[in-house]
Design an enzyme around this catalytic site. Structure first.
Site, PDB file in Angstrom:
ATOM      1  N   PHE A  45      52.966  26.357  35.178  1.00  0.00           N
ATOM      2  CA  PHE A  45      53.709  25.203  35.608  1.00  0.00           C
ATOM      3  C   PHE A  45      54.456  24.511  34.394  1.00  0.00           C
ATOM      4  O   PHE A  45      53.754  24.396  33.256  1.00  0.00           O
ATOM      5  CB  PHE A  45      52.773  24.242  36.503  1.00  0.00           C
ATOM      6  CG  PHE A  45      53.533  23.143  36.794  1.00  0.00           C
ATOM      7  CD1 PHE A  45      53.947  22.930  38.194  1.00  0.00           C
ATOM      8  CD2 PHE A  45      53.892  21.920  35.793  1.00  0.00           C
ATOM      9  CE1 PHE A  45      54.487  21.780  38.665  1.00  0.00           C
ATOM     10  CE2 PHE A  45      54.252  20.823  36.358  1.00  0.00           C
ATOM     11  CZ  PHE A  45      54.728  20.801  37.719  1.00  0.00           C
ATOM     12  N   ASP A  98      53.826  25.411  25.811  1.00  0.00           N
ATOM     13  CA  ASP A  98      53.958  24.154  26.769  1.00  0.00           C
ATOM     14  C   ASP A  98      52.543  23.479  26.489  1.00  0.00           C
ATOM     15  O   ASP A  98      51.551  23.924  27.127  1.00  0.00           O
ATOM     16  CB  ASP A  98      54.260  24.398  28.238  1.00  0.00           C
ATOM     17  CG  ASP A  98      54.190  23.477  28.912  1.00  0.00           C
ATOM     18  OD1 ASP A  98      53.883  22.245  28.611  1.00  0.00           O
ATOM     19  OD2 ASP A  98      54.688  23.348  30.068  1.00  0.00           O
ATOM     20  N   LYS A 130      52.613  13.551  28.405  1.00  0.00           N
ATOM     21  CA  LYS A 130      51.110  13.017  28.809  1.00  0.00           C
ATOM     22  C   LYS A 130      50.650  12.282  27.906  1.00  0.00           C
ATOM     23  O   LYS A 130      50.988  10.990  27.855  1.00  0.00           O
ATOM     24  CB  LYS A 130      50.524  14.312  29.591  1.00  0.00           C
ATOM     25  CG  LYS A 130      51.156  14.826  30.622  1.00  0.00           C
ATOM     26  CD  LYS A 130      50.179  15.777  31.442  1.00  0.00           C
ATOM     27  CE  LYS A 130      50.548  16.385  32.759  1.00  0.00           C
ATOM     28  NZ  LYS A 130      50.576  15.278  33.667  1.00  0.00           N
ATOM     29  N   THR A 176      71.819   9.966  27.056  1.00  0.00           N
ATOM     30  CA  THR A 176      71.781   8.601  26.672  1.00  0.00           C
ATOM     31  C   THR A 176      70.551   8.201  25.833  1.00  0.00           C
ATOM     32  O   THR A 176      70.739   7.639  24.765  1.00  0.00           O
ATOM     33  CB  THR A 176      72.099   7.907  27.823  1.00  0.00           C
ATOM     34  OG1 THR A 176      73.441   8.053  28.480  1.00  0.00           O
ATOM     35  CG2 THR A 176      72.159   6.174  27.400  1.00  0.00           C
TER      36      THR A 176
END
Length: 510
Positions: A232, A338, A369, A394
């Site tokens: 994931f 990751d 997280k 931005t």
């Protein structure tokens, strides 16, 4: 403006104190008694980090109770509540405990899907939240690519970069975990094409420029990111194309033609299946290299989680990840680790990939997280695009969240929380192992030994286990099809583990 900031600076957070609730069940009494006996008072981690934290859970109504049900119904009129776990009262949550509107107080070993690092309403974070630096960052949020604030380098160097993984001394800040992975993918693709052109100094051809606007090659190349089965990596378009955990995440969304490689399906206990697991990892490594060499859309980078978290808490050995690093180096492909869910101390190391002891670091490490901010670390200067505005939006992150991460880092260091997590994790795993020996049909494939509190096990009645845990004052979550995953905060201690273990004993024996 200066006057306003001076006024804010005079503010101090009100000390957050919940009433110390009496322990209301025999289970909690037994847990406290066991904690008192088991704790070695010579250890600095035996004293509670929060002296005024509740002594244990308190459950006085079903969850959700009447007040929560009413509030959920109101919320559902304007916001989708179908994924709701519980409606929280954060003003009354403290330390390791999450409160609801009905006065229930639960020991939280799920922690907002592994996202709360040092406890609810942590006083040190409250202090950082009321600082003049935070006030300025919140009300003058800069477009960082164009108008970074004057002390942005200092904020990064004293926070995010202070804990950078070994060999990675630069950072691109982002908004969330999906965003961190998406921008890492972009960096990998730009690096690959830059290398193919002959270097950063080589200008784009007119054909590159024209075809990119029509989503055609060579300006829009047929490159890919390889991920692993059950992984994931997020829910945006690029990150979702590498997510392989559940169909519900991906249904109806167009995806890139990118490959997946098998992730090892290890057998537990590990010590009883050494040869089988080695053969399984060898098979997966061979498949990974074959895909990299043969896939019709050339692989620019491989992304892997140290523990496949959403996909079922699937582990692999350090040898497997070292093998991936060797394969990527051999084939001139980047390796992205990751660490969105595994990073920031949860595994007993600040970064989970430190457990691998690799000779060469990954090319990029993504985070979010527990950091309360997001981005990716890198070290190779060639991973910085050769032109401005190629890696840009931005916000490009948020100084307010970077300031909060700095306060989190300071709290982790002040309380030595990574070591606490390692020690508490060993204690917790041993307790679960004892219960597993008593109830082997109820607790299966216990995993995460030596990985701090990043522990999971399979339950044949997983969803019922999670629901019934709330009635005993435990907020816990699942992953994959049948895994119960533990994601406590870094301030989770042995006396909290005792309460949790007592609840698990009740759940599996009933």
């Amino acid at each position: 403006m200066a006057s306003l900031l001076r006024q804010v600076a005079r503010l101090r957070p009100v000390t957050f104190r919940l009433p110390v609730h009496s322990i209301t069940t025999n289970a909690q009494s037994r847990a406290s008694a066991a904690a008192a006996v088991a704790h070695d008072t010579s250890s600095p981690f035996e004293q509670p980090f929060f002296a005024d934290e509740p002594h244990g859970p308190r459950v006085s109504t079903p969850i959700p109770g009447p007040k929560s049900k009413k509030a959920i119904a109101e919320l559902n009129q304007v916001f989708d509540t179908r994924s709701l776990n519980m409606l929280a009262n954060y003003q009354q949550s403290y330390g390791n405990y999450i409160a609801d509107l009905d006065g229930n107080l639960l020991l939280d070993v799920y922690a907002q899907i592994a996202s709360i690092p040092v406890g609810y309403n942590n006083p040190s974070l409250l202090l950082a939240a009321t600082s003049p630096d935070m006030a300025s960052a919140l009300i003058n949020r800069p477009a960082l690519g164009n108008f970074p604030q004057h002390d942005w380098a200092s904020i990064l160097e004293t926070g995010i970069l202070k804990v950078a993984p070994r060999g990675l001394n630069q950072v691109f800040t982002a908004m969330a975990g999906s965003d961190a992975n998406e921008t890492a993918y972009k960096a990998a693709f730009m690096w690959r094409r830059q290398m193919e052109r002959g270097g950063a100094h080589v200008e784009f051809s007119p054909e590159d420029l024209e075809t990119s606007m029509n989503n055609q090659v060579p300006g829009s190349p047929h490159l890919s990111i390889m991920s692993f089965t059950s992984g994931f990596h997020g829910r945006l378009f690029g990150s979702l194309s590498t997510t392989r955990s559940k169909p519900i995440h991906k249904l109806d969304i167009p995806a890139f033609d990118w490959p997946q490689s098998p992730f090892p399906a290890l057998k537990y206990p590990l010590e009883e299946h050494v040869q089988e697991n080695e053969e399984e990892e060898k098979r997966c490594l061979e498949q990974a290299e074959r895909i990299i060499k043969e896939y019709h859309n050339p692989v620019a980078a491989v992304i892997v989680e140290p523990v496949q978290s959403e996909g079922g808490d699937n582990h692999a050995s350090p040898a497997f990840f070292k093998g991936i690093r060797e394969i990527t180096k051999r084939n001139n492909v980047l390796m992205i680790v990751d660490e969105v869910q595994t990073g920031i101390g949860a595994t007993g190391k600040f970064w989970a990939h430190e457990h691998w002891n690799m000779a060469q670091p990954p090319d990029m490490v993504t985070f979010s997280k527990k950091a309360q901010t997001a981005g990716y670390y890198f070290g190779n200067p060639a991973l910085r695009p050769n032109k401005p505005y190629r890696q840009f939006n931005t916000w490009m992150g948020d100084p307010a969240r970077a300031i909060l991460f700095r306060a989190i880092i300071n709290e982790i260091e002040r309380l030595n929380l990574v070591e606490n997590t390692a020690l508490t994790g060993d204690y917790l795993f041993n307790g679960l192992e004892r219960i597993q020996q008593q109830y082997p049909e109820q607790i299966q494939n216990l995993r995460g030994k030596g990985q701090g509190t990043f522990i999971a096990f399979d339950s044949p009645k997983r969803d019922a286990f999670l629901a019934n845990a709330k009635a005993l004052g435990i907020n816990i979550g699942g992953s994959g099809a049948k895994a119960v995953r533990l994601r406590p905060m870094l301030i989770f201690q042995k006396h909290h583990a005792d309460i949790f273990l007592d609840a698990v004993q009740k759940l599996v024996s009933s």
